[in-house]
Design an enzyme around this catalytic site. Sequence first.
Site, PDB file in Angstrom:
ATOM      1  N   CYS A 183       0.836  -1.200   0.000  1.00  0.00           N
ATOM      2  CA  CYS A 183       0.000   0.000   0.000  1.00  0.00           C
ATOM      3  C   CYS A 183       0.879   1.262   0.000  1.00  0.00           C
ATOM      4  O   CYS A 183       1.639   1.478  -0.940  1.00  0.00           O
ATOM      5  CB  CYS A 183      -0.982  -0.036   1.168  1.00  0.00           C
ATOM      6  SG  CYS A 183      -2.316   1.188   1.034  1.00  0.00           S
ATOM      7  N   HIS A 228      -3.859  -4.726  -0.688  1.00  0.00           N
ATOM      8  CA  HIS A 228      -3.496  -5.333   0.592  1.00  0.00           C
ATOM      9  C   HIS A 228      -3.584  -6.856   0.482  1.00  0.00           C
ATOM     10  O   HIS A 228      -4.686  -7.417   0.579  1.00  0.00           O
ATOM     11  CB  HIS A 228      -4.453  -4.862   1.690  1.00  0.00           C
ATOM     12  CG  HIS A 228      -4.313  -3.426   2.053  1.00  0.00           C
ATOM     13  ND1 HIS A 228      -3.467  -2.999   3.054  1.00  0.00           N
ATOM     14  CD2 HIS A 228      -4.915  -2.321   1.555  1.00  0.00           C
ATOM     15  CE1 HIS A 228      -3.552  -1.671   3.156  1.00  0.00           C
ATOM     16  NE2 HIS A 228      -4.418  -1.244   2.262  1.00  0.00           N
ATOM     17  N   GLU A 268      -2.856  -8.944   2.711  1.00  0.00           N
ATOM     18  CA  GLU A 268      -3.334  -9.467   4.004  1.00  0.00           C
ATOM     19  C   GLU A 268      -4.849  -9.372   4.153  1.00  0.00           C
ATOM     20  O   GLU A 268      -5.412  -9.992   5.057  1.00  0.00           O
ATOM     21  CB  GLU A 268      -2.643  -8.742   5.154  1.00  0.00           C
ATOM     22  CG  GLU A 268      -3.046  -7.294   5.348  1.00  0.00           C
ATOM     23  CD  GLU A 268      -2.357  -6.334   4.377  1.00  0.00           C
ATOM     24  OE1 GLU A 268      -2.643  -5.132   4.457  1.00  0.00           O
ATOM     25  OE2 GLU A 268      -1.551  -6.787   3.552  1.00  0.00           O
TER      26      GLU A 268
END
Length: 220
Positions: free
Chosen positions: A86, A200, A202
């Site tokens: 990011c 992202h 994650e």
Amino acid sequence: MKSKTVAVVDYGSGNLRSVSQAVMHAAIGSGIDVIVTSDAQAVFDADRVVLPGQGHMADCMNELASSGLKEAVLHAAAHKPLFGVCVGMQMLLERSEEGPTDGLALMPGEVVRFRLGDRLQEDGSRFKVPQMGWNQVFHRLDGRPEHPMWSDIAEGAYYYFVHSYYARPADPAHVVGETDFGGRFASAIARDNIFATQFHPEKSADQGLALYRNFLSWKP
């Protein structure tokens, strides 16, 4: 034998909990230790480094400098696999319109804001900035070989984005992933031992874990 270590850099900015948990999950069974650290020496000593970031670019750059971790990150960028996430991706470029502020200048280029004006999406609605939600990432670009970080990840897989600014590298060869949001933009960039994503991993379910897993075994 000393175990391999991945350092998630804690400089006071970034979604550390979800990033570290995802990398730890990806590392299960690999024998690789994942640490979240604000200690520069630990980043110097790590075999791989993840640089997260979220929020305002200038704040992230200021926090990185004041934390004493900037030199360790620059050392990582020169010597070992580095994954920017990011704003951690945006920081790799020379400058950003947000602020404006200077980046780490590890890749030539700039970060610019989405300017979509009155452009409409296919369903007739206006584009909303920030882009927030799932979108596709395409990594087979201009007939170039696919970057090894995409190994076993489907072309056009969906990843989770939250951003108002995006990277615009000066060298098209550094773009290894693109996404369409009012036009194509660079959603993944890479050079030598550096790989970074605007989205992202994650927050992107199995395909995000697959990307972190590829990073743990990547040999640039």
